[in-house]
Design a protein around this motif. Structure first.
Motif, PDB file in Angstrom:
ATOM      1  N   ASN A  98      61.021  74.210  14.183  1.00 34.94           N
ATOM      2  CA  ASN A  98      61.458  73.180  14.583  1.00 34.94           C
ATOM      3  C   ASN A  98      63.039  72.833  14.653  1.00 34.94           C
ATOM      4  OD1 ASN A  98      58.686  72.642  14.414  1.00 34.94           O
ATOM      5  ND2 ASN A  98      58.817  71.639  12.475  1.00 34.94           N
ATOM      6  N   GLY A  99      63.507  71.996  15.334  1.00 33.61           N
ATOM      7  CA  GLY A  99      64.860  71.664  15.504  1.00 33.61           C
ATOM      8  C   GLY A  99      65.238  70.438  14.286  1.00 33.61           C
ATOM      9  N   CYS A 100      66.293  70.459  13.864  1.00 33.97           N
ATOM     10  CA  CYS A 100      67.010  69.646  12.965  1.00 33.97           C
ATOM     11  C   CYS A 100      67.670  68.360  13.402  1.00 33.97           C
ATOM     12  CB  CYS A 100      68.064  70.475  12.046  1.00 33.97           C
ATOM     13  SG  CYS A 100      68.464  69.531  10.548  1.00 33.97           S
ATOM     14  N   ALA A 101      67.436  67.170  12.805  1.00 32.27           N
ATOM     15  CA  ALA A 101      67.937  65.885  13.034  1.00 32.27           C
ATOM     16  C   ALA A 101      68.980  65.793  12.106  1.00 32.27           C
ATOM     17  CB  ALA A 101      67.063  64.798  13.266  1.00 32.27           C
ATOM     18  N   SER A 102      70.233  65.895  12.226  1.00 29.62           N
ATOM     19  CA  SER A 102      71.249  65.757  11.242  1.00 29.62           C
ATOM     20  C   SER A 102      72.293  65.165  11.650  1.00 29.62           C
ATOM     21  CB  SER A 102      71.489  66.996  10.616  1.00 29.62           C
ATOM     22  OG  SER A 102      72.497  66.987   9.581  1.00 29.62           O
ATOM     23  N   ARG A 135      58.604  78.963  21.728  1.00 25.56           N
ATOM     24  CA  ARG A 135      60.078  78.724  21.747  1.00 25.56           C
ATOM     25  C   ARG A 135      60.475  77.831  20.470  1.00 25.56           C
ATOM     26  NH1 ARG A 135      62.247  77.168  27.890  1.00 25.56           N
ATOM     27  NH2 ARG A 135      61.120  79.058  28.885  1.00 25.56           N
ATOM     28  N   GLY A 136      61.832  78.028  19.888  1.00 27.88           N
ATOM     29  CA  GLY A 136      62.283  76.957  18.942  1.00 27.88           C
ATOM     30  C   GLY A 136      62.568  75.753  19.415  1.00 27.88           C
ATOM     31  N   GLY A 137      62.455  74.865  18.811  1.00 28.61           N
ATOM     32  CA  GLY A 137      63.010  73.216  19.229  1.00 28.61           C
ATOM     33  C   GLY A 137      64.242  73.014  19.036  1.00 28.61           C
ATOM     34  N   LEU A 138      64.928  72.266  19.938  1.00 30.68           N
ATOM     35  CA  LEU A 138      66.253  71.817  20.047  1.00 30.68           C
ATOM     36  C   LEU A 138      66.740  71.071  18.899  1.00 30.68           C
ATOM     37  CD1 LEU A 138      67.009  71.599  23.816  1.00 30.68           C
ATOM     38  CD2 LEU A 138      67.264  73.599  22.519  1.00 30.68           C
ATOM     39  N   GLY A 139      67.701  71.222  18.394  1.00 27.15           N
ATOM     40  CA  GLY A 139      68.273  70.071  17.197  1.00 27.15           C
ATOM     41  C   GLY A 139      68.980  69.005  18.261  1.00 27.15           C
ATOM     42  N   ASN A 140      69.131  68.045  17.197  1.00 26.41           N
ATOM     43  CA  ASN A 140      69.766  66.576  17.799  1.00 26.41           C
ATOM     44  C   ASN A 140      71.214  66.872  18.325  1.00 26.41           C
ATOM     45  OD1 ASN A 140      71.114  66.731  15.338  1.00 26.41           O
ATOM     46  ND2 ASN A 140      70.946  64.699  15.122  1.00 26.41           N
ATOM     47  N   ALA A 141      72.004  68.121  17.911  1.00 24.03           N
ATOM     48  CA  ALA A 141      73.252  68.532  18.515  1.00 24.03           C
ATOM     49  C   ALA A 141      73.120  68.867  19.924  1.00 24.03           C
ATOM     50  CB  ALA A 141      73.906  69.356  17.839  1.00 24.03           C
ATOM     51  N   ALA A 142      71.891  69.690  20.273  1.00 21.78           N
ATOM     52  CA  ALA A 142      71.980  70.183  21.718  1.00 21.78           C
ATOM     53  C   ALA A 142      71.226  69.035  22.444  1.00 21.78           C
ATOM     54  CB  ALA A 142      70.893  71.286  21.755  1.00 21.78           C
ATOM     55  N   LEU A 143      70.679  67.757  21.917  1.00 25.98           N
ATOM     56  CA  LEU A 143      69.909  66.720  22.929  1.00 25.98           C
ATOM     57  C   LEU A 143      71.066  65.685  23.228  1.00 25.98           C
ATOM     58  CD1 LEU A 143      66.779  66.665  20.862  1.00 25.98           C
ATOM     59  CD2 LEU A 143      67.005  67.666  22.919  1.00 25.98           C
ATOM     60  N   ALA A 144      72.206  65.814  22.597  1.00 26.26           N
ATOM     61  CA  ALA A 144      73.179  64.725  22.729  1.00 26.26           C
ATOM     62  C   ALA A 144      73.829  64.741  24.016  1.00 26.26           C
ATOM     63  CB  ALA A 144      74.334  64.808  21.681  1.00 26.26           C
ATOM     64  N   SER A 145      73.904  63.747  24.614  1.00 27.34           N
ATOM     65  CA  SER A 145      74.596  63.603  26.056  1.00 27.34           C
ATOM     66  C   SER A 145      75.241  62.179  26.448  1.00 27.34           C
ATOM     67  CB  SER A 145      73.278  63.357  27.156  1.00 27.34           C
ATOM     68  OG  SER A 145      72.599  62.089  26.873  1.00 27.34           O
ATOM     69  N   LYS A 146      75.801  62.096  27.211  1.00 27.88           N
ATOM     70  CA  LYS A 146      76.709  60.819  27.352  1.00 27.88           C
ATOM     71  C   LYS A 146      76.194  59.630  27.314  1.00 27.88           C
ATOM     72  CE  LYS A 146      79.917  62.979  30.711  1.00 27.88           C
ATOM     73  NZ  LYS A 146      80.557  62.888  32.011  1.00 27.88           N
ATOM     74  N   LEU A 180      60.406  69.753  18.158  1.00 27.37           N
ATOM     75  CA  LEU A 180      59.365  70.583  17.294  1.00 27.37           C
ATOM     76  C   LEU A 180      59.185  71.865  18.023  1.00 27.37           C
ATOM     77  CD1 LEU A 180      56.306  68.229  16.734  1.00 27.37           C
ATOM     78  CD2 LEU A 180      58.661  68.596  15.024  1.00 27.37           C
ATOM     79  N   GLY A 181      59.171  72.931  16.988  1.00 24.02           N
ATOM     80  CA  GLY A 181      58.698  74.262  17.656  1.00 24.02           C
ATOM     81  C   GLY A 181      57.546  74.423  18.473  1.00 24.02           C
ATOM     82  N   GLU A 182      57.483  75.085  19.416  1.00 23.72           N
ATOM     83  CA  GLU A 182      56.262  75.424  20.177  1.00 23.72           C
ATOM     84  C   GLU A 182      55.607  76.463  19.439  1.00 23.72           C
ATOM     85  OE1 GLU A 182      55.019  76.820  25.036  1.00 23.72           O
ATOM     86  OE2 GLU A 182      57.087  77.342  23.965  1.00 23.72           O
ATOM     87  N   PRO A 183      54.139  76.025  19.480  1.00 23.17           N
ATOM     88  CA  PRO A 183      53.388  77.142  18.851  1.00 23.17           C
ATOM     89  C   PRO A 183      52.962  78.503  19.591  1.00 23.17           C
ATOM     90  CG  PRO A 183      52.217  74.880  19.400  1.00 23.17           C
ATOM     91  CD  PRO A 183      53.421  74.948  19.832  1.00 23.17           C
ATOM     92  N   GLY A 184      53.088  79.545  18.821  1.00 20.21           N
ATOM     93  CA  GLY A 184      52.765  80.850  19.635  1.00 20.21           C
ATOM     94  C   GLY A 184      51.434  81.102  20.108  1.00 20.21           C
ATOM     95  N   GLN A 221      56.252  70.035  22.102  1.00 22.41           N
ATOM     96  CA  GLN A 221      57.548  69.689  21.173  1.00 22.41           C
ATOM     97  C   GLN A 221      57.961  68.470  20.789  1.00 22.41           C
ATOM     98  OE1 GLN A 221      60.126  72.209  23.848  1.00 22.41           O
ATOM     99  NE2 GLN A 221      60.112  73.913  22.191  1.00 22.41           N
ATOM    100  N   THR A 222      57.141  67.535  21.089  1.00 20.32           N
ATOM    101  CA  THR A 222      57.408  66.151  20.800  1.00 20.32           C
ATOM    102  C   THR A 222      57.003  65.546  19.396  1.00 20.32           C
ATOM    103  OG1 THR A 222      57.490  65.519  23.285  1.00 20.32           O
ATOM    104  CG2 THR A 222      57.168  63.819  21.674  1.00 20.32           C
ATOM    105  N   ASP A 223      57.823  64.920  18.649  1.00 26.91           N
ATOM    106  CA  ASP A 223      57.265  64.449  17.312  1.00 26.91           C
ATOM    107  C   ASP A 223      56.973  62.884  17.696  1.00 26.91           C
ATOM    108  OD1 ASP A 223      56.993  63.498  14.866  1.00 26.91           O
ATOM    109  OD2 ASP A 223      59.022  63.558  14.224  1.00 26.91           O
ATOM    110  N   PHE A 224      55.595  62.705  17.592  1.00 27.63           N
ATOM    111  CA  PHE A 224      55.060  61.452  18.079  1.00 27.63           C
ATOM    112  C   PHE A 224      55.326  60.234  17.141  1.00 27.63           C
ATOM    113  CE2 PHE A 224      52.789  64.244  20.906  1.00 27.63           C
ATOM    114  CZ  PHE A 224      52.952  63.388  22.312  1.00 27.63           C
ATOM    115  N   ALA A 225      55.746  60.539  15.867  1.00 24.10           N
ATOM    116  CA  ALA A 225      56.090  59.929  14.744  1.00 24.10           C
ATOM    117  C   ALA A 225      57.338  59.060  15.053  1.00 24.10           C
ATOM    118  CB  ALA A 225      55.905  60.566  13.542  1.00 24.10           C
ATOM    119  N   ASN A 226      57.984  59.591  15.865  1.00 26.40           N
ATOM    120  CA  ASN A 226      59.367  58.962  16.100  1.00 26.40           C
ATOM    121  C   ASN A 226      59.362  58.459  17.577  1.00 26.40           C
ATOM    122  OD1 ASN A 226      62.216  58.869  17.192  1.00 26.40           O
ATOM    123  ND2 ASN A 226      62.606  60.382  15.338  1.00 26.40           N
ATOM    124  N   ASN A 227      59.704  57.105  17.656  1.00 32.19           N
ATOM    125  CA  ASN A 227      59.590  56.444  18.884  1.00 32.19           C
ATOM    126  C   ASN A 227      60.778  56.917  19.927  1.00 32.19           C
ATOM    127  OD1 ASN A 227      57.349  54.844  17.883  1.00 32.19           O
ATOM    128  ND2 ASN A 227      59.098  53.353  16.949  1.00 32.19           N
TER     129      ASN A 227
END
Length: 505
Positions: free
Chosen positions: A34-38, A137-148, A158-162, A401-407
């Motif tokens: 899983n990616g990290c949200a920090s 595939r590994g999930g992207l962290g919030n640093a990679a998801l940042a945009s303008k 989240l990480g993709e299951p094998g 890869q979506t965390d459905f507990a996070n709106n």
């Protein structure tokens, strides 16, 4: 043994305690981390921006051809194979480690089939590799998801299951010459005198239960010869060892019929034996392509050291020669005729090698995506007339890869699907707001966010109407409620201030 002034040189096969030529494995690749949200924090800088790292990719399950492996015995006792998962990402932009690949050693000539019996890979040649299960595939962290427009994402992917697959491994011997004949025809004795192989030899039927391989050098040609279990009428339909026998001669370039001329069984003679063998080969269809009926043939009239067998061989030889076969009279006991037979097999193998097309080096094949390929399809749900099914590698991976507990993560998923064109396609097929839409096993109630043929509120650039929905109680409303609790009467000025949008009557 001397041939043309040279001694035959032979390869030695490694003995095994048990031969297994078919096994079913359960391959499970590693899941992505899983990616990290920090958020970066330090003194005098409590909100320094997102710094969550990405998760590592999961390990693959890989089949590798190893020349030192001759059986599928290991998979018979240990059918479950699982690669390691990728590590989760961490703060300070630290990415998770990737999972290690699990390499499974298989013998040369292994064929990989899926659950439906379709051939996925034909592994021939030392070092040949095949990915049996792909890691997630590994999930992207919030640093990679940042945009303008999203400077500080509060979520990560989240990480993709094998991949998990049930595969069937079948060993099909890699040999140039295959010895074909009835049980106790002398095939094992023939390969024993031609090569260094030491198969089990006995005076009862079906002595050979597993293939035996030997390497023979005749002149300048070096070729392999296979002694496989005995063939009986009906083998193409599974009788006797049936398909287990025929599977091992699919790769053979030359077939040698070994006929017992000294048999005392009623109804058996060399001509009828050859006809029965030819009939079974004609009925069998190799799954690797081609047909056995068109392979070059040699006829070996064996056991001519017995006087009655020698007379019978002289009697049937003209008829077999008239059919176009090359006939050899041999004796494994006295070794008569083996020299001519060895050179004849070498000549047939050399002719086949010259006729084969040259194998070119593998090239990188690039298949560009078609212009009209949107990467997904939308179909009506057969179980629900009002529902729809969305299929496609990208949307299915996004959902997994979506965390459905996070709106916020759910909103990001909706934006990605909208940009891909899923909503436009749903609207074009008549989907109504609230229609159930299933993607990767998850069912959603569709709420359109784009003006794709449906009545939605269009917003200005840089705004989102979803953010205007605010159900929080304002300060003026809290003040008015507090006055009512104290005095029991509302404040006329406060009531008007609490509802400034209402027009006076």
């Amino acid at each position: 043994m001397l041939v043309a002034g040279r001694r035959l040189t032979f390869g030695k096969e490694q003995p095994v305690s048990r031969f297994v030529d078919r096994a079913v494995i359960h391959a499970v690749a590693g899941g992505g981390g899983n990616g990290c949200a920090s958020v970066h924090r330090e003194k005098f800088k409590p909100l320094g921006g997102p710094d969550g790292g990405n998760g590592g990719n999961g390990g693959d399950v890989v089949l590798v051809v190893d020349a030192g492996v001759h059986t599928l015995l290991d998979f018979h006792f240990r059918p479950h194979a699982k690669a390691t998962n990728g590590k989760q990402g961490q703060g300070s932009n630290r990415n998770g480690a990737a999972g290690e690949d699990l390499e499974l050693r298989v013998p040369d000539g292994t064929v990989v089939l899926d659950e439906d019996g379709e051939i996925l890979a034909d592994l021939v040649g030392a070092g040949t590799r095949y990915i049996a299960a792909q890691g997630g595939r590994g999930g992207l962290g919030n640093a990679a998801l940042a945009s303008k427009s999203r400077k500080a994402p509060g979520f990560a992917l989240l990480g993709e299951p094998g991949t998990a697959r049930d595969l069937t491994l079948e060993l099909r011997s890699v040999a140039d010459v295959g010895l074909v004949g009835f049980p106790s025809a002398g095939k094992s004795s023939l390969i024993a005198v031609l090569s260094a192989a030491r198969p089990k030899i006995a005076d009862y039927p079906f002595t050979t239960l597993v293939p035996n391989l030997g390497v023979v050098t005749a002149g300048d040609e070096v070729f392999t010869i296979a002694d496989v279990p005995g063939l009986i009428p009906g083998a193409s339909e599974g009788k006797g060892l049936g398909l287990d026998f025929l599977r091992h001669i699919e790769r053979c370039a030359v077939l040698v019929h070994v006929v017992d001329c000294a048999t005392f069984e009623s109804g058996r003679d060399p001509i009828s034996d050859v006809d029965a063998l030819e009939a079974e080969l004609a009925k069998y269809t190799p799954s690797l392509g081609g047909d056995l009926d068109s392979r070059p043939r040699l006829i070996v009239l064996n056991k001519v050291d017995v006087p009655d067998a020698a007379e019978l061989a002289e009697l049937v030889r003209p008829e077999l020669t008239a059919r176009g076969f090359r006939v050899f009279e041999v004796s494994t006991a006295s070794r008569d005729g083996l020299r001519e037979l060895g050179f004849a097999m070498a000549e047939a193998v050399a002719s086949d090698r010259l006729a084969r097309p040259k194998v070119s080096a593998p090239r990188q094949v690039v298949r560009p995506v078609a212009v009209d390929d949107r990467g997904f399809t939308v179909h009506r749900d057969p179980e629900n007339p009002e529902g729809f099914l969305v299929r496609g590698q990208r949307p299915e991976r996004w959902v997994r890869q979506t965390d459905f507990a996070n709106n916020e993560a759910v909103g990001y998923l909706g934006d990605r699907l909208a940009r891909l064109g899923v909503e436009e396609e749903l609207a074009s097929q008549g989907a109504q707001p609230g229609a159930p839409v299933t993607i990767a096993g998850y069912t959603f109630d569709w709420e359109p966010t784009t003006p794709a043929g449906v009545a939605v509120v269009r917003s200005g650039r840089g705004s989102d109407p979803r953010l205007d929905e605010d159900n929080r109680i304002s300060a003026a409303e809290r003040k008015q409620a507090r006055r009512i609790r104290r005095t029991g009467e509302p404040d006329p000025d406060g009531e008007r201030a609490a509802r400034p949008h209402e027009e006076s009557e």
